[in-house]
Write an enzyme that holds these catalytic residues in place. Structure first.
Site, PDB file in Angstrom:
ATOM      1  N   GLU A  21       0.834  -1.215   0.000  1.00 43.80           N
ATOM      2  CA  GLU A  21       0.000   0.000   0.000  1.00 43.80           C
ATOM      3  C   GLU A  21       0.867   1.262   0.000  1.00 43.80           C
ATOM      4  OE1 GLU A  21      -2.785   1.367  -0.238  1.00 43.80           O
ATOM      5  OE2 GLU A  21      -4.431  -0.013   0.184  1.00 43.80           O
TER       6      GLU A  21
ATOM      7  N   ASN B 168      -9.992   6.341   2.645  1.00 41.15           N
ATOM      8  CA  ASN B 168      -8.988   5.763   1.743  1.00 41.15           C
ATOM      9  C   ASN B 168      -8.616   6.792   0.683  1.00 41.15           C
ATOM     10  OD1 ASN B 168      -7.303   3.723   0.768  1.00 41.15           O
ATOM     11  ND2 ASN B 168      -8.897   2.173   0.868  1.00 41.15           N
TER      12      ASN B 168
ATOM     13  N   ASP C 109      -9.685   1.856  -4.153  1.00 41.93           N
ATOM     14  CA  ASP C 109      -8.716   1.837  -3.053  1.00 41.93           C
ATOM     15  C   ASP C 109      -7.879   3.116  -3.142  1.00 41.93           C
ATOM     16  OD1 ASP C 109      -6.866   1.064  -1.049  1.00 41.93           O
ATOM     17  OD2 ASP C 109      -6.994  -1.036  -1.607  1.00 41.93           O
TER      18      ASP C 109
END
Length: 286
Positions: A17, A144, A194
């Site tokens: 991430e 997010n 995301d």
């Protein structure tokens, strides 16, 4: 242009991430949340090293020479990249069902980060830290993918379970946001937005969890292009290299069944994509 993602690092991350490109160091930083690692990748040599920060690492941003600011489960901290030392700044949350999530710095050097509920409840918040802590939004499920438009007038925030990317008016001087509206609605899709990044033209590039793709949207939220990925769970992306034309993409393997792993063998690896646009440089804290 034929967009073809290239596998550049066999990382096998559980939850890769929060990538950002460090223009001074010409290195890509990214996190593996559940393996508690902040990675430092050199595309020129293919070398990848990591720092074990002893706890989930949910967001990462540059914060000066040999220093990063990171969000962990319930706190923000500094990471010294010369020796790996983590120094706590502030403990914020104490709810075991809540942890921090994606974060970035704005052009004034303020650190923005969100939180999420492990139970899928609307308990998430959006924070801004600039030496003191400010709560800018509440009632989020999973705060997010966030970013700013090139003219610095619009702020973007993703709520993944709601399959929505919001736009806000952004006041650069005060660091405040207002007039939330839905910019991108993906509720008809089977996947979830995301992490995201914004290019020089104001287009949004969003990684689609369970979508096998990255989607590029224009500044008004209209879909422009889908870039197919060889993995099920792309997680985030950022532009890098000297001209900021390479899109780096993190991915995840967490939660996939054995059968899904067979179909998505390179899950958790790091990918790059040569584009015909360029991104905006990562911004430093402080």
């Amino acid at each position: 242009m034929n967009y073809s993602p290239q596998n550049i690092l066999t990382a096998r991350a559980r939850l890769g991430e929060v990538p950002f490109w460090h223009p001074d160091e010409q290195l890509l930083y990214w996190g593996d949340i559940y393996n508690h690692r902040v990675h430092q990748f050199n595309p020129a040599t293919g070398e990848d090293r990591f720092f074990d920060v002893g706890e989930v690492v949910c967001c990462v941003a540059p914060a000066g020479n040999n220093r990063l600011i990171i969000g962990q489960r319930h706190r923000i901290a500094f990471l010294d990249t010369s020796n790996g030392q983590v120094t706590a700044i502030m403990d914020i949350e104490d709810n075991p069902d809540i942890r921090f999530n994606d974060g970035k710095c704005d052009r004034a050097g303020r650190f923005w980060f969100g939180s999420m509920s492990s139970k899928g409840e609307p308990q998430g918040k959006l924070y801004r830290y600039d030496g003191s802590l400010h709560i800018l939004e509440t009632g989020l499920t999973v705060s997010n993918g966030l970013g700013w438009s090139p003219d610095n007038k619009t702020f973007y925030l993703t709520d993944s379970p709601l399959k929505t990317i919001y736009a806000y008016d952004f006041d650069a001087e005060s660091g405040s946001i207002s007039d939330r509206r839905t910019l991108i609605n993906l509720q008809a899709e089977s996947f979830f937005p995301d992490g995201l990044t914004v290019d020089k033209d104001g287009c949004i590039w969003s990684a689609m969890w369970d979508g096998w793709c990255i989607i590029q949207f224009d500044p008004k939220g209209k879909e422009m292009m889908r870039v197919k990925m060889p993995v099920q769970r792309p997680t985030s992306c950022t532009f890098g290299d000297r001209d900021l034309t390479t899109l780096y993409i993190t991915t995840a393997s967490v939660g996939l069944s054995e059968g899904e792993i067979q179909k998505s063998f390179y899950s958790g690896d790091l990918f790059s994509l040569q584009t015909n646009t360029s991104g905006l440089p990562a911004l430093h804290f402080g």
